[in-house]
Design an enzyme around this catalytic site. Structure first.
Site, mmCIF file in Angstrom:
data_model
loop_
_atom_site.group_PDB
_atom_site.id
_atom_site.type_symbol
_atom_site.label_atom_id
_atom_site.label_comp_id
_atom_site.label_asym_id
_atom_site.label_seq_id
_atom_site.Cartn_x
_atom_site.Cartn_y
_atom_site.Cartn_z
ATOM 1 C CG PHE A 166 34.042 19.670 -18.266
ATOM 2 C CD1 PHE A 166 32.853 19.737 -18.988
ATOM 3 C CD2 PHE A 166 33.182 19.042 -16.796
ATOM 4 C CE1 PHE A 166 31.745 18.709 -19.253
ATOM 5 C CE2 PHE A 166 32.504 18.069 -16.965
ATOM 6 C CZ PHE A 166 31.064 17.805 -18.341
ATOM 7 C CG PHE A 210 23.916 20.411 -18.116
ATOM 8 C CD1 PHE A 210 24.047 21.595 -17.468
ATOM 9 C CD2 PHE A 210 24.290 19.298 -17.400
ATOM 10 C CE1 PHE A 210 25.048 21.830 -16.154
ATOM 11 C CE2 PHE A 210 24.704 18.975 -16.841
ATOM 12 C CZ PHE A 210 25.408 20.161 -15.630
ATOM 13 C CB THR A 211 27.843 19.361 -20.117
ATOM 14 O OG1 THR A 211 27.584 19.136 -18.534
ATOM 15 C CG2 THR A 211 28.394 20.544 -20.033
ATOM 16 C CE1 TYR A 259 18.063 -7.822 -11.778
ATOM 17 C CE2 TYR A 259 16.458 -8.609 -12.444
ATOM 18 C CZ TYR A 259 17.729 -7.984 -12.075
ATOM 19 O OH TYR A 259 18.447 -7.544 -13.840
ATOM 20 N NE ARG A 295 30.341 23.534 -15.382
ATOM 21 C CZ ARG A 295 30.010 22.019 -15.704
ATOM 22 N NH1 ARG A 295 28.859 22.521 -15.313
ATOM 23 N NH2 ARG A 295 30.419 21.618 -16.130
ATOM 24 C CG ASP A 337 17.664 18.969 -16.681
ATOM 25 O OD1 ASP A 337 16.392 18.939 -15.586
ATOM 26 O OD2 ASP A 337 18.320 19.175 -17.478
ATOM 27 C CE LYS A 354 22.816 17.611 -10.590
ATOM 28 N NZ LYS A 354 23.196 16.295 -11.446
HETATM 29 C C1 P71 Z 1 26.534 19.688 -11.472
HETATM 30 C C2 P71 Z 1 26.085 18.256 -12.197
HETATM 31 C C3 P71 Z 1 26.473 17.618 -12.246
HETATM 32 C C4 P71 Z 1 27.804 17.556 -13.554
HETATM 33 C C5 P71 Z 1 27.517 16.878 -14.900
HETATM 34 C C6 P71 Z 1 28.240 17.637 -16.012
HETATM 35 C C7 P71 Z 1 29.587 18.442 -15.562
HETATM 36 C C8 P71 Z 1 29.450 18.265 -14.407
HETATM 37 C C9 P71 Z 1 28.793 18.431 -13.137
HETATM 38 C C10 P71 Z 1 23.891 17.740 -13.603
HETATM 39 C C11 P71 Z 1 22.668 17.609 -14.587
HETATM 40 C C12 P71 Z 1 22.156 19.222 -14.281
HETATM 41 C C13 P71 Z 1 20.848 19.493 -14.990
HETATM 42 C C14 P71 Z 1 20.375 20.971 -15.043
HETATM 43 C C15 P71 Z 1 21.182 17.357 -15.535
HETATM 44 C C16 P71 Z 1 22.427 16.660 -14.705
HETATM 45 C C17 P71 Z 1 22.612 15.408 -15.137
HETATM 46 N N1 P71 Z 1 24.365 18.087 -13.041
HETATM 47 N N2 P71 Z 1 20.500 18.749 -15.589
HETATM 48 O O1 P71 Z 1 25.752 21.076 -11.823
HETATM 49 O O2 P71 Z 1 23.005 20.352 -13.875
HETATM 50 O O3 P71 Z 1 22.283 14.945 -14.097
HETATM 51 O O4 P71 Z 1 24.612 14.708 -12.952
HETATM 52 O O5 P71 Z 1 22.206 12.874 -12.166
HETATM 53 O O6 P71 Z 1 23.392 12.340 -14.963
HETATM 54 O O7 P71 Z 1 27.034 19.377 -10.381
HETATM 55 P P1 P71 Z 1 23.214 13.492 -13.351
#
Ligand code: P71
Length: 459
Positions: free
Chosen positions: A451, A127-128, A75, A384, A217, A260
């Site tokens: 979305f 970014f979303t 832990y 997107r 980021d 990623k």
């Molecule tokens: C991608 C994602 C995952 C995603 C997130 C939101 C809507 C659809 C798909 C996540 C990212 C990203 C960047 C530049 C932060 C995050 C969040 N991308 N910055 O592209 O691309 O990270 O998913 O680990 O929480 O499909 P997280």
């Protein structure tokens, strides 16, 4: 050797395979209708080639799987945390590492630590999840990316660059109200487009002049570094790892989705140089994520991330990764399919406005195109465009983004060149039939990040 002249091949061989089902036309028709014409709501068993996202979908290496067995599930004070911390310090150079369950966990924490009600956060395109956390902390995001980023046809090599004039105006108009600049490498919503090292350094200089921090980021920073190595004067011959470190050195901290670039199926972290910011983050961490030596990850997850970081920075890995994306993109470009140029790091972005000029933006052309591709072949892409952009936080009006895109995202180390061929054939087939595609009407709209769960019906 430039990618254009020699073919790339994966620097690995395949040790384990996962069978996939190819759904019939009838099955696809039923599946997309049941999913409300939203590819997020499809079951993966109904998907043939899954290009929804490159997030958490990578194939881990034998070394990562071996690391999983060594995970220390204590832990507190897990050895796996210390290995992760060492890997982050060594490869990105930040002093303090705060683990989180995934990227948005890190975004939540840093937003709460640094943003006060009424603050303004400039950045190179939204970014979303990043913007949502900035807004939930009381901030307002302002886009300061170069204009070229909003033009799918512009072949500017660094469409992720910040427009320094726009940035300085934000500093001058909001004295004392800009906690940090939010810089992404690469820029996801612009099509996986890189920021140049020169621009990153210039942003850092300018921000320092106004006593503003820069938070990077770093989710796809290795891919960004590859583009710098290929395109930026003076950067050839330097390794991706060296360039990544330079990018990080031009910032005060980063958020990372380890799903990623770092080749893990789950995980993330926040890393900063300022010890007070790190302490404030760790205080919030125990409420929202977990103890400061796991932050929502298991010990084995942290091992996978630590090893994945190292693998992600190897030049032969990144060359093949981006080479595969380029291969698909070139096929589509040669067939005359409208795509975002230059071809980006993690996927191909179809320009749905140019693809479906008959579908007005209020009828969600990108959503309709993603559904049409699934119907044709069982390939899953992601909208997107207007649906992703959501509503303006203040006015409640639908945002109308200039970019109306469908992303064919390539998971790392998962699909073969033949899968790319099948994908190109399907997109070309849909392109030939494009006049018959109609728009969609939204029948269910969630309040946050709509979305993911919105539902539609054909018009
Ligand atoms: C991608 C994602 C995952 C995603 C997130 C939101 C809507 C659809 C798909 C996540 C990212 C990203 C960047 C530049 C932060 C995050 C969040 N991308 N910055 O592209 O691309 O990270 O998913 O680990 O929480 O499909 P997280």
């Amino acid at each position: 050797m430039p990618l254009e002249r020699r073919s790339w091949a994966e620097p690995f061989k395949i040790k384990m395979v996962e069978h996939v089902r190819i759904p019939t036309r009838e099955q696809r028709e039923r599946a997309i209708a049941e999913a409300g014409y939203n590819t997020f709501l499809l079951r993966s068993r109904d998907v043939y080639i899954d290009l929804l996202t490159d997030s958490g979908t990578s194939a881990m290496s034998d070394r990562q799987w071996a690391g999983m067995m060594l995970g220390d599930e204590a832990y507190a004070g897990s050895e796996s945390y210390y290995r992760l911390e060492a890997s982050v310090r060594r490869h990105y150079g930040y002093a303090h590492v705060v683990p989180t369950h995934q990227g948005r966990g890190a975004e939540h924490i840093i937003s709460r630590v640094l943003i006060r009600e009424g603050d303004v956060i400039p950045g190179n395109m939204y970014f979303t999840t990043t913007r949502l956390h900035q807004e939930m902390a009381g901030g307002r995001f302002v886009d300061v990316i170069v204009d070229e980023a909003h033009d799918p046809a512009s072949e500017c090599p660094f469409k992720g660059d910040v427009d320094l004039g726009k940035l300085e105006r934000v500093f001058q108009e909001n004295p004392g109200r800009v906690p940090y600049v939010s810089v992404a490498a690469t820029v996801n919503m612009a099509g996986g487009q890189p920021i140049s090292l020169a621009n990153m350094k210039a942003v850092y200089e300018l921000a320092r002049h106004y006593a503003v921090k820069v938070i990077l980021d770093a989710t796809r920073i290795a891919e960004n570094a590859w583009f710098i190595q290929q395109r930026e004067p003076g950067q050839q011959g330097r390794s991706v790892g060296q360039i990544v470190k330079d990018l990080c050195a031009a910032s005060d901290g980063c958020t990372m989705s380890a799903k990623k670039d770092p080749l893990a199926n789950i995980g993330g972290f926040l890393a900063v140089n300022d010890v007070e910011v790190a302490e404030a983050a760790r205080n919030l961490l125990v409420a929202f994520e977990g103890l400061h030596t796991y932050g929502g990850m298991s010990g084995r997850d942290m091992e996978a991330v630590a090893i994945g970081i190292e693998e992600s920075l190897q030049d032969d890995h990144i060359r093949a990764r981006i080479g595969q994306v380029l291969y698909l993109g070139e096929k589509l470009r040669q067939a005359g399919v409208p795509i975002v140029l230059p071809i980006g790091g993690h996927g191909i972005f179809l320009d749905a406005r140019a693809f479906l000029p008959q579908v007005p933006q209020e009828h969600y052309p990108a959503q309709a195109l993603a559904a049409a591709i699934y119907l044709d072949s069982g390939i899953r892409a992601m909208e997107r465009g207007t649906v992703s952009a959501g509503r303006d936080a203040a006015s409640g009006e639908e945002r109308k983004p200039k970019l109306e895109l469908v992303r064919l995202t390539i998971p790392r180390r998962v699909y073969t060149q033949a899968h790319m061929d099948v994908t190109a054939e399907s997109v070309c087939a849909v392109y030939e039939e494009r006049d018959a595609i109609r728009g969609l009407r939204m029948t269910y709209e969630p309040k946050l990040l709509r979305f993911f769960q919105a539902r539609f019906e054909p018009r």
